[in-house]
Design a protein around this motif. Structure first.
Motif, PDB file in Angstrom:
ATOM      1  N   GLY A 394       0.856  -1.233   0.160  1.00  0.00           N
ATOM      2  CA  GLY A 394      -0.094   0.032   0.138  1.00  0.00           C
ATOM      3  C   GLY A 394       1.104   1.275   0.253  1.00  0.00           C
ATOM      4  O   GLY A 394       0.384   2.160  -0.659  1.00  0.00           O
ATOM      5  N   ARG A 395       2.012   1.366   0.583  1.00  0.00           N
ATOM      6  CA  ARG A 395       2.959   2.301   0.856  1.00  0.00           C
ATOM      7  C   ARG A 395       3.498   2.520  -0.625  1.00  0.00           C
ATOM      8  O   ARG A 395       3.461   3.745  -1.014  1.00  0.00           O
ATOM      9  N   GLU A 396       3.896   1.649  -1.271  1.00  0.00           N
ATOM     10  CA  GLU A 396       4.547   1.776  -2.550  1.00  0.00           C
ATOM     11  C   GLU A 396       3.636   2.282  -3.578  1.00  0.00           C
ATOM     12  O   GLU A 396       3.685   3.206  -4.342  1.00  0.00           O
ATOM     13  N   LEU A 397       2.406   1.886  -3.689  1.00  0.00           N
ATOM     14  CA  LEU A 397       1.129   2.208  -4.598  1.00  0.00           C
ATOM     15  C   LEU A 397       1.007   3.494  -4.359  1.00  0.00           C
ATOM     16  O   LEU A 397       0.737   4.408  -5.258  1.00  0.00           O
ATOM     17  N   LEU A 398       0.865   4.023  -3.001  1.00  0.00           N
ATOM     18  CA  LEU A 398       0.426   5.317  -2.910  1.00  0.00           C
ATOM     19  C   LEU A 398       1.680   6.110  -3.226  1.00  0.00           C
ATOM     20  O   LEU A 398       1.489   7.498  -3.800  1.00  0.00           O
ATOM     21  N   GLU A 399       2.791   5.802  -2.681  1.00  0.00           N
ATOM     22  CA  GLU A 399       3.839   6.703  -3.133  1.00  0.00           C
ATOM     23  C   GLU A 399       4.031   7.126  -4.711  1.00  0.00           C
ATOM     24  O   GLU A 399       4.188   8.099  -5.205  1.00  0.00           O
ATOM     25  N   ARG A 400       4.012   5.999  -5.407  1.00  0.00           N
ATOM     26  CA  ARG A 400       3.808   6.200  -6.811  1.00  0.00           C
ATOM     27  C   ARG A 400       2.899   6.979  -7.325  1.00  0.00           C
ATOM     28  O   ARG A 400       3.134   7.803  -8.205  1.00  0.00           O
ATOM     29  N   GLU A 401       1.533   6.674  -6.659  1.00  0.00           N
ATOM     30  CA  GLU A 401       0.522   7.471  -7.447  1.00  0.00           C
ATOM     31  C   GLU A 401       0.481   9.250  -7.010  1.00  0.00           C
ATOM     32  O   GLU A 401       0.368   9.931  -7.802  1.00  0.00           O
TER      33      GLU A 401
END
Length: 470
Positions: A394-401
């Motif tokens: 979730g952290r990686e997805l939100l950081e990328r978004e």
């Protein structure tokens, strides 16, 4: 004459070699010579009399008889459901096997007896009154647990006598089975129950036919107390065990009344066993008869006995020793040979757990573990690992978004006001739960970026100034 002869034969069983000692620890011996259950009842009474007069024997004889009592006769009394007899045998054996610990504990118990008696009387009055108010005709009694039981608790909890909890127990004898369950509800409304300490031995009786409901609550003075509810019939069986069911009728020849036969099917096997005990190997073979149909008895390398449900594996054994041992279990040696984790334990197995610091529980372990303790520990590790992986995702997805939308994830981590707005908008408990939900796919990262940078009319979304990159 036959009963006396049977008792005499039991007395002649001796244990000399290491194999004999293991057989002794196996706790099933005396069934072999007992065609008539009354032989065992007489032998237990005979042993109790011997233990009460053990002072007059040599120190060597005292230790030998006490060890035999603790390893064989007390467990046998328990197997027959004779709890009072079992408790007295254990206390007497404890006195001779660990005299210093016995004297020290006995003195401490005696010193606090008056205070404990007052506490028991007060709780009994409160319980009796509370149940009467709700319309229950109940007989309430209380007692301190016997010395050896307290000694076991001290060892298990690794604490001093003053720190040990749950050493007083109360019984509520009510009129019907339904009242047993209803009374527990009344008790729980009065005192807070300790999670995980409710046991339903009415729906699932013990192998010796013991039936009661057990609960542990935080009673007066923040003391943990155990309370049992049962009917008069259940109480009689709990106190007298098999003797409460046994019908001494000539036509049955010391057998079980047909009405009780189903409940004591294991006793039919016990009565049918009639074997000669010539050597330890033969003895071990005879005591491994499938008397305890739902249990297996296995040993540690030191000879300690552990009881498991049939079908248990080394994983169940490992988690019984310690959670860390279970979590890092990579195999086991059973009777000296390496076996896989899926190996089914058998009565008489000597089990040694093999561990590795790199080993971690996997989902496959749930296919092998049987006991509730092992399965819950495995699930706990798997849930923790799965949660950590989901939060990371979730952290990686939100950081990328956020990066794609011109916002800085690191700035968001420092901006507690924006985090709070997101938590409120998504109706989660905290920011970690938000990341978890994104990792599980319950919330889209694009929804978060849209919340942080809502479109203004037809213009491009405008990020919150404090979160802009750069």
């Amino acid at each position: 004459a036959e009963l006396v002869d049977g008792v005499t034969k039991l007395t002649k069983i001796e244990f000399i070699s290491k194999a004999d000692r293991q057989a002794e620890n196996f706790r099933k011996m005396v069934v072999a010579m007992a065609r008539d259950i009354r032989v065992l009842l007489v032998k237990l009474c005979d042993r109790l009399d011997n233990m009460r007069t053990l002072d007059h024997m040599s120190a060597e004889a005292q230790e030998r008889i006490a060890r035999e009592t603790m390893d064989i006769y007390a467990p046998l009394a328990n197997r027959l459901g004779m709890s009072r007899l079992k408790s007295e045998l254990e206390d007497l054996a404890f006195r001779y096997l660990e005299p210093e610990a016995y004297r020290e504990l006995s003195a401490k118990v005696k010193k606090t007896q008056a205070e404990r008696d007052k506490y028991i009387a007060d709780v009994c009055r409160t319980l009796q009154s509370r149940l009467a108010e709700q319309g229950f005709a109940a007989e309430v009694t209380g007692r301190s647990k016997h010395l050896y039981s307290i000694h076991r608790k001290l060892r298990a909890q690794q604490c001093e006598f003053e720190q040990v909890y749950d050493i007083v127990a109360f019984r509520c004898v009510v009129e019907s089975m339904a009242d047993c369950y209803a009374a527990i509800g009344v008790i729980h409304s009065k005192w807070t129950p300790v999670p995980g300490r409710f046991k339903d031995y009415i729906a699932l009786p013990k192998p010796n036919q013991y039936r009661s409901l057990h609960t542990t609550v935080i009673g007066p003075g923040r003391e943990r107390i155990e309370i049992q509810t049962r009917t008069p019939d259940m109480h009689r069986v709990a106190e007298q065990g098999i003797a409460a069911h046994w019908k001494y009728k000539e036509r049955l020849g010391g057998g079980v009344d047909p009405r009780d036969a189903e409940s004591f099917a294991w006793l039919r096997e016990l009565m049918e066993v009639q074997k000669e005990l010539r050597d330890p190997a033969e003895f071990l073979e005879s005591v491994k008869l499938d008397l305890f149909q739902d249990e297996v008895y296995v040993f540690t390398p030191k000879g300690d006995v552990h009881v498991f449900p049939r079908g248990s594996t080394p994983l169940d054994f490992a988690y019984t020793i310690h959670t860390d041992v279970g979590n890092h279990c990579c195999g086991a040696r059973v009777n000296g040979a390496l076996v896989p984790l899926r190996y089914k334990l058998h009565s008489g197995d000597v089990v040694e757990i093999v561990t590795s610091a790199q080993q971690q529980p996997s989902k496959d372990w749930l296919d092998y573990a049987v006991t509730g303790r092992a399965r819950s520990k495995i699930r706990n590790v798997l849930r923790t690992d799965q949660r950590e992986r989901a939060v990371k995702t979730g952290r990686e997805l939100l950081e990328r978004e956020l990066h794609d939308r011109g916002m800085s994830f690191s700035k968001l981590l420092k901006n507690h006001d924006e985090q709070r707005k997101l938590v409120e908008a998504t109706r989660v408990t905290n920011f970690d739960e938000l990341l978890l939900s994104i990792g599980y796919g319950k919330i889209k990262a694009s929804e978060i970026s849209a919340t942080l940078a809502p479109p203004v009319h037809d213009d491009e979304p405008e990020p919150v100034p404090s979160l802009r990159q750069g």
